[in-house]
Design a protein around this motif. Structure first.
Motif, PDB file in Angstrom:
ATOM      1  N   LEU A 119     -10.417   4.816  -9.980  1.00 19.73           N
ATOM      2  CA  LEU A 119     -11.273   3.523  -9.607  1.00 19.73           C
ATOM      3  C   LEU A 119     -12.127   3.574  -8.303  1.00 19.73           C
ATOM      4  O   LEU A 119     -13.294   3.364  -8.033  1.00 19.73           O
ATOM      5  CB  LEU A 119     -10.424   2.116  -9.487  1.00 19.73           C
ATOM      6  CG  LEU A 119     -11.295   0.915  -9.991  1.00 19.73           C
ATOM      7  CD1 LEU A 119     -11.663   1.134 -11.362  1.00 19.73           C
ATOM      8  CD2 LEU A 119     -10.326  -0.216  -9.726  1.00 19.73           C
ATOM      9  N   ILE A 120     -11.560   4.058  -7.147  1.00 18.60           N
ATOM     10  CA  ILE A 120     -12.014   3.996  -5.838  1.00 18.60           C
ATOM     11  C   ILE A 120     -13.276   4.968  -5.855  1.00 18.60           C
ATOM     12  O   ILE A 120     -14.368   4.612  -5.414  1.00 18.60           O
ATOM     13  CB  ILE A 120     -10.820   4.364  -4.705  1.00 18.60           C
ATOM     14  CG1 ILE A 120     -10.066   3.272  -4.671  1.00 18.60           C
ATOM     15  CG2 ILE A 120     -11.565   4.820  -3.505  1.00 18.60           C
ATOM     16  CD1 ILE A 120      -8.778   3.547  -3.712  1.00 18.60           C
ATOM     17  N   LEU A 163      -0.594   2.549 -11.349  1.00 20.16           N
ATOM     18  CA  LEU A 163      -1.386   2.009 -10.243  1.00 20.16           C
ATOM     19  C   LEU A 163      -2.230   2.988  -9.522  1.00 20.16           C
ATOM     20  O   LEU A 163      -3.406   3.012  -9.101  1.00 20.16           O
ATOM     21  CB  LEU A 163      -0.970   0.856  -9.204  1.00 20.16           C
ATOM     22  CG  LEU A 163      -0.962  -0.511  -9.713  1.00 20.16           C
ATOM     23  CD1 LEU A 163       0.159  -1.308  -8.791  1.00 20.16           C
ATOM     24  CD2 LEU A 163      -2.217  -1.053 -10.001  1.00 20.16           C
ATOM     25  N   ARG A 164      -1.354   3.868  -8.786  1.00 21.87           N
ATOM     26  CA  ARG A 164      -1.879   5.084  -8.000  1.00 21.87           C
ATOM     27  C   ARG A 164      -3.047   5.921  -8.762  1.00 21.87           C
ATOM     28  O   ARG A 164      -4.095   6.130  -8.233  1.00 21.87           O
ATOM     29  CB  ARG A 164      -0.802   6.054  -7.573  1.00 21.87           C
ATOM     30  CG  ARG A 164      -1.306   6.963  -6.531  1.00 21.87           C
ATOM     31  CD  ARG A 164      -0.196   7.736  -6.052  1.00 21.87           C
ATOM     32  NE  ARG A 164       0.588   8.509  -6.762  1.00 21.87           N
ATOM     33  CZ  ARG A 164       1.600   9.585  -6.246  1.00 21.87           C
ATOM     34  NH1 ARG A 164       1.745   9.524  -4.907  1.00 21.87           N
ATOM     35  NH2 ARG A 164       1.821  10.268  -6.935  1.00 21.87           N
ATOM     36  N   TYR A 191      -6.235   3.913  -9.329  1.00 21.66           N
ATOM     37  CA  TYR A 191      -6.962   3.713  -7.871  1.00 21.66           C
ATOM     38  C   TYR A 191      -7.598   5.201  -7.681  1.00 21.66           C
ATOM     39  O   TYR A 191      -8.775   5.135  -7.275  1.00 21.66           O
ATOM     40  CB  TYR A 191      -5.962   3.551  -6.672  1.00 21.66           C
ATOM     41  CG  TYR A 191      -5.468   2.088  -6.400  1.00 21.66           C
ATOM     42  CD1 TYR A 191      -6.431   1.090  -6.821  1.00 21.66           C
ATOM     43  CD2 TYR A 191      -4.328   1.918  -6.378  1.00 21.66           C
ATOM     44  CE1 TYR A 191      -6.111  -0.337  -6.783  1.00 21.66           C
ATOM     45  CE2 TYR A 191      -4.071   0.333  -6.228  1.00 21.66           C
ATOM     46  CZ  TYR A 191      -4.714  -0.718  -6.483  1.00 21.66           C
ATOM     47  OH  TYR A 191      -4.389  -2.040  -6.310  1.00 21.66           O
ATOM     48  N   VAL A 235       2.445   1.905  -3.252  1.00 19.34           N
ATOM     49  CA  VAL A 235       1.563   2.569  -4.484  1.00 19.34           C
ATOM     50  C   VAL A 235       1.528   4.086  -4.057  1.00 19.34           C
ATOM     51  O   VAL A 235       1.406   4.947  -5.046  1.00 19.34           O
ATOM     52  CB  VAL A 235       0.208   1.587  -4.381  1.00 19.34           C
ATOM     53  CG1 VAL A 235      -0.822   2.620  -5.356  1.00 19.34           C
ATOM     54  CG2 VAL A 235       0.446   0.311  -4.728  1.00 19.34           C
ATOM     55  N   ILE A 243       0.850  -1.288  -0.076  1.00 17.05           N
ATOM     56  CA  ILE A 243       0.177  -0.071   0.070  1.00 17.05           C
ATOM     57  C   ILE A 243       0.889   1.360  -0.046  1.00 17.05           C
ATOM     58  O   ILE A 243       0.580   2.225  -1.046  1.00 17.05           O
ATOM     59  CB  ILE A 243      -0.761   0.028   1.254  1.00 17.05           C
ATOM     60  CG1 ILE A 243      -1.732  -1.413   1.147  1.00 17.05           C
ATOM     61  CG2 ILE A 243      -1.888   1.306   1.091  1.00 17.05           C
ATOM     62  CD1 ILE A 243      -2.519  -1.373   2.569  1.00 17.05           C
ATOM     63  N   ASN A 253       4.096   1.380  -9.928  1.00 21.44           N
ATOM     64  CA  ASN A 253       3.287   2.039  -9.015  1.00 21.44           C
ATOM     65  C   ASN A 253       2.346   3.384  -9.235  1.00 21.44           C
ATOM     66  O   ASN A 253       1.286   3.747  -8.685  1.00 21.44           O
ATOM     67  CB  ASN A 253       3.992   2.194  -7.874  1.00 21.44           C
ATOM     68  CG  ASN A 253       4.202   0.887  -6.942  1.00 21.44           C
ATOM     69  OD1 ASN A 253       3.478  -0.226  -7.035  1.00 21.44           O
ATOM     70  ND2 ASN A 253       5.615   0.741  -6.398  1.00 21.44           N
TER      71      ASN A 253
END
Lengths: 638, 345
Positions: free
Chosen positions: B148-149, B141-142, B145, B130, B127, B138
């Motif tokens: 997406l979140i 990915l960040r 997210y 990221v 975690i 990463n």
């Protein structure tokens, strides 16, 4: 020398005064009690032309002279239920709950003080003794402010009763007239004793005087406990009335009115509950101070304080479910429908929430202990096995919270093929739940044992045998608890109820035998490393705050359950509640109300803590091994 | 130690394969059956076996230098738990209970991965990686997210707030508290103290022990005890009345409650919920005989307010049976299921 003798005399006089204050209510009340009853009975006799009317006690089934008016038959209106333009019951609920929170706190803290002061007196380490003494003093200082709030809230509660439920309160005070006077006098005695105890602290710091001071704390706690017993008699009467006939007329025996079917179980449950609650609140205070600390020294102090408060609270939490079990057993014995309403009927879902809260309390305790192992070197050897303890706790918890009546949509109900789930339904009954909670408590005991031996290696010659014995003992305990839980399904209910005794005995055996054996094994043990007070994760402190919040939430929940089990009765089967609010609230409304009460309590108690910190005085403590604020050493407090 | 861990790993692999196979219908879902009478403890033992299996797998993977990061161990275990509860246990568990178990699972996974500082650091490392976004992957990915979140949160919120046409959840009280007393055919019975007048020994005296000793064996077979056959004409007292109760049951009750008293009678599935399953330990085994007497006499229509939504079509049998017949039927139900009525001595 003369000064010392003077102090001694002063102390003894103070102690005698306290004992006198303790006995005062009883002495004053006895003659008035006797006169009051005679006069009352005499008056009644005169009115009826010397004919004495007799009634039959609804609980004790004995005959007695009718000495009071029947319970009023109230009607919905301003005469019996004057009101504002909202539900009076909610106002009463709030006042009652807040008074109870503070009452519990100020009854529990002096018991802590007594224990901590005693630990300070008997410990040989002078620096540690001083630290204990200071801790006890800090506690009582906090409780002093809370004491004023308790009295204020008590006043608010009485005014709320008088103004919103005058008929009911008039009836209750008519029955409990002498008890209420004794209660008031006991309150005076409690206040006097508390002030002497607090203000005499510095004067009675050493030697014989310290023992006198310690004795005062015993007197203080005796008064406090008696006060609570008297207050419990009122709620006991409302739930399971005795000493009156079917119309609610007092029959002249005050002991019958006090000593109702549920009085003793309520007394025990409340003492233990108060202690666990008090421990939780103080632990949360220490956690807050720890998180806000700027220096290592402060962190070490509050870490230690949190540990002591948590340990004391949990010591009373462990027997609490057993006391609760006794209370419920007595409820069932008193009225079957009351028991079913509580645990199988209308209020059953609240009991599932209660089970969840109990589980959370034990999870928090275990988590804190595992985190606490992180501050001692050598405890790593136990940490890799924690996952198995987590598994045991989770299994016990899941069984403990499985509802008997599941919440589901009609479609789910149909898919399940009936109201009872053939697999999980088995977890919803008492036999499984007893097993679940005993597994949880035994695992907590195991966590404590690991914590106590975390940084030590036993040096006794029989250490290997001792370790194997302990391992086998715990394994047998788990097996016995689970076996009895399963066996409970195959035997009659009355025998099944009795099975809780060997289950509890198994858990308590683990507690007492394993603690004792561990202490013997760890005598003169090799230290693997020091306990580094203050070097504990922040997560542990949040666990303490969670512990305290769960306590307060659960107290409010159980208070609500106990009160609402009377359904539409002010006094069960004697005086009916005819107000528009004689219905049971929804679970959602009750949960919101409980949360509001919890929130209000925490806001006000923070204010109390803040007030306490205004007068905080720094007491220089000489540095010595083993105590916080000094060079980290193994904990002597085990 | 290595051998033990290997065995554990073997159990883990076999368990996962079986669960996966049963979930995706590759192997029959009854390959490992839940055995009646042992289901609850079997469930816990199965999960325990999986825990042992995962420990073994984790050990073996570490030994081979392919250790699964603690983060994925935690997430993986929780997903396993959810899959197990959803696909292994039959009949399906209601969502509310699965949600409770899922929350407990989440809390215990957190307790496990954060029990000590080292494990906690291992768990949160991915975690933090990221969040720190030191590498290109990463960083990507960040951003993912970040988009997406909020979408997921928004989606869940929308779903929760959207009006639904499903039937509402019911919090039904299965065993509402009985009244203190009940009046049947003009006579008042105090439920706390009344007794079944037919629970008598051959001499005609009330005898709880005698009747308890003559009920059928519990379990799948439900075998009669030797010399305790109610249909033996020679038997008197308790067993005679059980026979009479049985006759009344099969004339009146079995159409809904079933031949085996398991709530699966001829007409049972015309109702929702289906009639009570007396063989379940959560029904008559938890209650006094007088409770059953009250429920049979007054039927669904006589349920108190807290029995809302009164989802019971049972007729008030006092309109069709005599008091004696009701007591005898109650006697038969306990005899046949092998349960003892609750008593307070």
């Amino acid at each position: 020398m003369g000064l010392l003798a003077g102090k001694r005399i002063f102390s003894i006089v103070a102690l005698c005064m306290m004992v006198g204050l303790l006995l005062l209510p009883v002495v004053v009340a006895l003659p008035s009690l006797a006169i009051g009853e005679e006069t009352h009975a005499g008056d009644a006799a005169k009115k009826d032309g010397d004919k004495v009317e007799k009634g039959r006690d609804v609980y004790y089934k004995t005959e007695g002279i009718v000495s009071g008016a029947p319970a009023p038959k109230t009607t919905d209106g301003v005469k019996d239920y004057p009101r504002y333009n909202f539900e009076s019951r909610v106002l009463l609920w709030f006042a009652n709950q807040q008074h109870l929170y503070y009452g519990s706190f100020v009854l529990a803290v002096p018991i802590f003080c007594m224990i901590i002061e005693f630990m300070g007196v008997v410990t040989k380490d002078k620096a540690l003794a001083k630290r204990y003494d200071q801790l006890a003093y800090d506690f009582i200082k906090i409780s002093l402010t809370a004491y004023s709030l308790t009295a204020i809230l008590g006043g608010i509660l009485i005014f709320t009763f008088l103004t919103l439920y005058p008929s009911f309160f008039s009836y209750l005070s008519g029955i409990f007239r002498p008890v209420m006077h004794i209660y008031a006098l006991m309150f005076v005695a409690e206040s006097g004793t508390l002030y002497i105890y607090y203000y005499g602290w510095d004067k009675m710091r050493e030697g014989f005087l310290k023992w006198i001071h310690l004795s005062m704390s015993v007197v203080l706690n005796v008064i406090g406990t008696l006060l609570m017993f008297l207050a419990n008699s009122w709620i006991g009467f409302m739930m399971s009335p005795a000493g009156v006939d079917e119309q609610g007329r007092y029959l002249g025996n005050i002991w019958h009115v006090i000593h109702t079917a549920l009085w003793n179980p309520l007394n025990l449950h409340r003492i233990l509950g108060n202690m666990a609650f008090g421990g939780g609140v103080v632990a949360a205070y220490a956690a807050y101070k720890f998180l806000a600390s700027k220096t290592d020294e402060d962190r070490a102090h509050y870490d230690w304080m949190g540990y002591i408060a948590m340990a004391l609270g949990v010591a009373f939490l462990i027997p609490l479910p057993f006391a609760g079990y006794w209370l419920m057993r007595e409820v069932y014995a008193y009225r079957q429908q009351m028991g079913i309403t509580l645990m199988g009927g209308l209020l059953a879902w609240l009991f599932i929430i209660q089970a969840t809260m109990i589980g959370i309390l034990f999870l928090c305790t275990n988590y804190y202990l595992w985190q606490a192992m992180g501050r001692m070197r050598g405890a790593e050897k136990y940490q890799r096995y924690i996952k198995y303890l987590v598994f045991l706790l989770a299994c016990g918890f899941v069984v403990f919270i499985t509802p008997h009546t599941m919440v589901m949509t009609p479609a789910e109900l149909k898919a399940m093929g009936g109201q009872q789930h053939p697999v999980l339904g088995n977890f919803g009954v008492m036999s499984a739940k007893n097993g679940g909670i005993n597994v949880i408590i035994t695992t907590t005991v195991l966590s404590f044992v690991w914590y106590m031996r975390g940084n030590k290696v036993s040096t006794v010659s029989w250490a290997k045998f001792g370790n194997i014995f302990m391992g086998v003992f715990f394994a047998c305990a788990y097996f016995n608890i689970i076996f009895l839980a399963v066996y409970g399904y195959y035997i009659p209910a009355n025998v099944r109820v009795g099975l809780s005794v060997p289950q509890v005995a198994t858990t308590l055996s683990c507690l007492f035998f394993m603690f004792a054996l561990n202490s013997f094994m760890m005598k003169g043990a090799k230290q693997m490393g020091a306990i580094e007070w203050g070097k504990i994760s922040a997560r542990s402190q949040y666990a303490l705050i969670m512990l305290a919040t769960a306590f307060t939430w659960m107290m409010a929940l159980m208070g609500y359950i106990r009160s609402s089990v009377r359904l539409f009765w002010h006094v069960n089967e004697i005086m009916r509640d005819n107000s528009p609010w004689a219905y049971t609230h929804t679970v959602g409304f009750a949960a919101n109300m409980i949360s509001a009460n919890v929130l209000f309590f925490w806001i006000t108690i923070l204010f109390v803590f803040w007030l306490g910190s205004l007068t905080a005085k720094k007491v220089p403590v000489e540095s010595k091994a083993g105590i916080p604020g000094s060079v980290p050493q193994p904990a002597p407090s085990h | 130690m290595k051998a033990l861990m290997s065995l554990g790993a073997l159990i883990g692999v076999a368990g996962l394969l079986l669960l996966g196979g049963m979930t995706f219908d590759v192997v029959p879902s009854n390959t490992v059956r839940l055995v009646e009478g042992y289901m609850p403890i079997q469930l816990l033992l199965e999960v325990a076996c999986f825990v042992i299996g995962f420990t073994g797998l984790s050990y073996m993977a570490s030994a081979m230098g392919m250790a699964l990061p603690r983060f994925w161990q935690g997430i993986g275990f929780w997903i396993f738990l959810m899959v197990y509860l959803k696909y292994r246990v039959y009949p399906p568990i209601p969502f509310s209970v699965r949600a409770m178990y899922g929350t407990v699972g989440l809390v215990t996974v957190f307790m496990w991965v954060s029990a000590n500082e080292e494990d906690w650091n291992k768990f949160k490392q991915p975690i933090m990686n990221v969040l720190d976004a030191q590498t290109g992957m990463n960083r990507l990915l960040r951003y993912v997210y970040l988009v997406l979140i909020p979408i997921l949160v928004g989606g869940f919120s929308f779903n929760a707030m959207m009006p639904k046409s499903e039937e509402p959840i019911e919090l039904r009280t299965v065993h509402p508290a009985p009244p203190a007393s009940t009046k049947v055919h003009g006579k008042t019975y105090t439920l706390q103290t009344s007794q079944n007048p037919y629970r008598v020994n051959p001499e005609g005296k009330y005898d709880q022990e005698f009747s308890n000793a003559n009920i059928v064996e519990q379990g799948m077979g439900r075998l009669m005890k030797p010399n305790a056959n109610p249909w033996d004409e020679k038997n008197q007292g308790y067993l005679k009345y059980v026979r009479e109760g049985g006759e009344i049951f099969f004339q009146n009750c079995h159409f809904c409650h079933g031949d085996n008293l398991n709530g699966r009678g001829l007409h049972a599935f015309a109702f929702n919920p289906i009639p009570a399953n007396f063989t379940d330990p959560g029904t008559i085994a938890q209650l006094q005989e007088t409770f059953i007497f009250w429920r049979v006499s007054k039927g669904g229509i006589g349920l108190p307010n807290e029995g809302f939504p009164w989802a019971s079509v049972m007729p008030p049998w006092e309109q069709h049976l005599t008091v004696d017949e009701i007591w005898k039927v109650v006697l038969f139900e306990y005899w046949h299921t092998g349960y003892y009525p609750r008593t307070w001595d």
